[in-house]
Design a protein around this motif. Structure first.
Motif, PDB file in Angstrom:
ATOM      1  N   ASN A 148       0.818  -1.212   0.000  1.00  0.00           N
ATOM      2  CA  ASN A 148       0.000   0.000   0.000  1.00  0.00           C
ATOM      3  C   ASN A 148       0.856   1.269   0.000  1.00  0.00           C
ATOM      4  O   ASN A 148       0.484   2.288   0.598  1.00  0.00           O
ATOM      5  CB  ASN A 148      -0.945   0.015   1.207  1.00  0.00           C
ATOM      6  N   VAL A 172       3.390   3.787  -2.637  1.00  0.00           N
ATOM      7  CA  VAL A 172       3.864   4.126  -3.968  1.00  0.00           C
ATOM      8  C   VAL A 172       4.876   5.252  -3.843  1.00  0.00           C
ATOM      9  O   VAL A 172       4.952   5.935  -2.807  1.00  0.00           O
ATOM     10  CB  VAL A 172       2.698   4.559  -4.899  1.00  0.00           C
ATOM     11  N   MET A 174      -6.023   4.172  -8.434  1.00  0.00           N
ATOM     12  CA  MET A 174      -4.643   4.529  -8.733  1.00  0.00           C
ATOM     13  C   MET A 174      -4.544   5.242 -10.070  1.00  0.00           C
ATOM     14  O   MET A 174      -3.756   6.192 -10.236  1.00  0.00           O
ATOM     15  CB  MET A 174      -3.776   3.264  -8.761  1.00  0.00           C
ATOM     16  N   THR A 190       4.404   1.853  -8.373  1.00  0.00           N
ATOM     17  CA  THR A 190       3.705   1.055  -7.359  1.00  0.00           C
ATOM     18  C   THR A 190       4.564  -0.067  -6.796  1.00  0.00           C
ATOM     19  O   THR A 190       4.124  -0.789  -5.902  1.00  0.00           O
ATOM     20  CB  THR A 190       2.429   0.448  -7.948  1.00  0.00           C
ATOM     21  N   GLU A 235       5.039  -2.836  -7.759  1.00  0.00           N
ATOM     22  CA  GLU A 235       4.411  -4.158  -7.893  1.00  0.00           C
ATOM     23  C   GLU A 235       5.231  -5.091  -8.772  1.00  0.00           C
ATOM     24  O   GLU A 235       5.403  -6.272  -8.446  1.00  0.00           O
ATOM     25  CB  GLU A 235       3.006  -3.992  -8.472  1.00  0.00           C
TER      26      GLU A 235
END
Length: 324
Positions: free
Chosen positions: A77, A79, A162, A180, A182
């Motif tokens: 959670n 960025v 987002m 992010t 990810e």
């Protein structure tokens, strides 16, 4: 006057227990000379090495698990918003322009409902991040640095939210980047998962190697003492009694070797923890184990003893089944 007959003196008897086959008198003993020979020492050393390797593999798995938890919990959670030092045409922005864009981005982030917190990184922190690549000579006040903003999002933030946040930020500057984490975090977690699987495979190989070594050592012992085993059979010894002789021998060797390997493993982990502490690498977790993990590692010698005893039992019973 009557006299009472004298009581007969009690005779002291030295009671000797009958030496029945398969029963010890006062001290446990071997009916087979299994504790003699060089093979016992070799098997004990081998079990010590297997225990040491198993402890290191399990400790490595614990470390990788802690590393995965640290990376995932630290970036969940979250960025990073980057304001590049160049515009869309590749021209360098001055420090005032970057500060203005960063101020607008922070105001957008503070007003967005999905954002919990947002902080701009200081220039000194950014310089430390890029110093390994650019060096200290190129880093001076005349070269503008990109602005970085760390953002904490609500746990229920989804992809459409987002996307809207990214569009809002790019109203301040069209080339703002929202990372992010990810993609690279997924690759990193996949890598640590593969390493943990490798540690598990190593542990399985160690277990199979231990079983094979113990079975081979027991077969060799039975071949050496085949005449003695056949004599015990002729005298009426059961398969269970002969099996217990080899089981006890394997148990003693496994406990000695397992304890030696566990002590060596504990010493190696202490040295590794000390070296990692001296390194001071923030990306690595502390090499400290919880109480449950220490308990699991302490069970490694007992597990080695259980494997050795079980393997000896089934090996002896299988060999005895071939006897006439």
């Amino acid at each position: 006057m009557t006299t009472t007959p004298a009581k007969p003196k009690k005779k002291s008897f030295n009671l000797r227990r009958e030496r029945m086959l398969g029963r010890a008198t006062e001290k446990r003993r071997y009916d087979l000379p299994l504790n003699k020979g060089a093979g016992s020492g070799f098997l004990m050393v081998l079990i010590a090495l297997m225990t040491f390797l198993a402890m290191m593999a399990v400790a490595a798995s614990f470390t990788l698990s802690a590393m995965t938890h640290r990376w995932s919990s630290g970036l969940e959670n979250r960025v990073t918003v980057e304001i590049p030092a160049t515009d869309m045409d590749g021209n360098l922005r001055d420090a005032d322009t970057i500060n203005d864009i960063a101020t607008k981005a922070l105001s957008i982030l503070h007003a967005h409902p999905a954002v919990i917190d947002s902080q701009r990184m200081a220039d000194a922190e950014i310089r430390k991040l890029v110093e390994p690549w650019l060096g200290t000579n190129l880093l001076n006040d005349t070269i503008p640095l990109p602005a970085l903003i760390t953002v904490a999002l609500r746990p229920d933030t989804d992809a459409p939210t987002m996307g809207q946040l990214t569009i809002s930020l790019r109203s301040a500057a069209s080339n703002i980047r929202v990372d992010t984490h990810e993609e690279w975090l997924t690759d990193l977690l996949r890598f640590t998962g593969a390493m943990q699987l490798g540690a598990l495979m190593i542990s399985l190989v160690i277990g199979v190697t231990t079983v094979t070594a113990v079975a081979g050592a027991v077969r060799a012992r039975m071949a050496v003492h085949r005449a003695d085993v056949e004599l015990l059979h002729i005298m009426g010894a059961s398969d269970g009694y002969i099996t217990k002789q080899f089981q006890r021998h394997a148990l003693i060797l496994a406990l000695k070797g397992g304890l030696a390997g566990a002590l060596a493993g504990a010493l190696a982990m202490m040295i590794t923890g000390w070296v990692s502490g001296e390194m001071g690498a923030a990306i690595l977790p502390d090499f400290t184990l919880s109480g449950g993990q220490i308990a699991l590692l302490c069970l490694t010698p007992l597990l080695a003893a259980a494997i050795a005893t079980t393997t000896a039992r089934f090996t002896v019973l299988r060999v005895l089944s071939t006897f006439p």
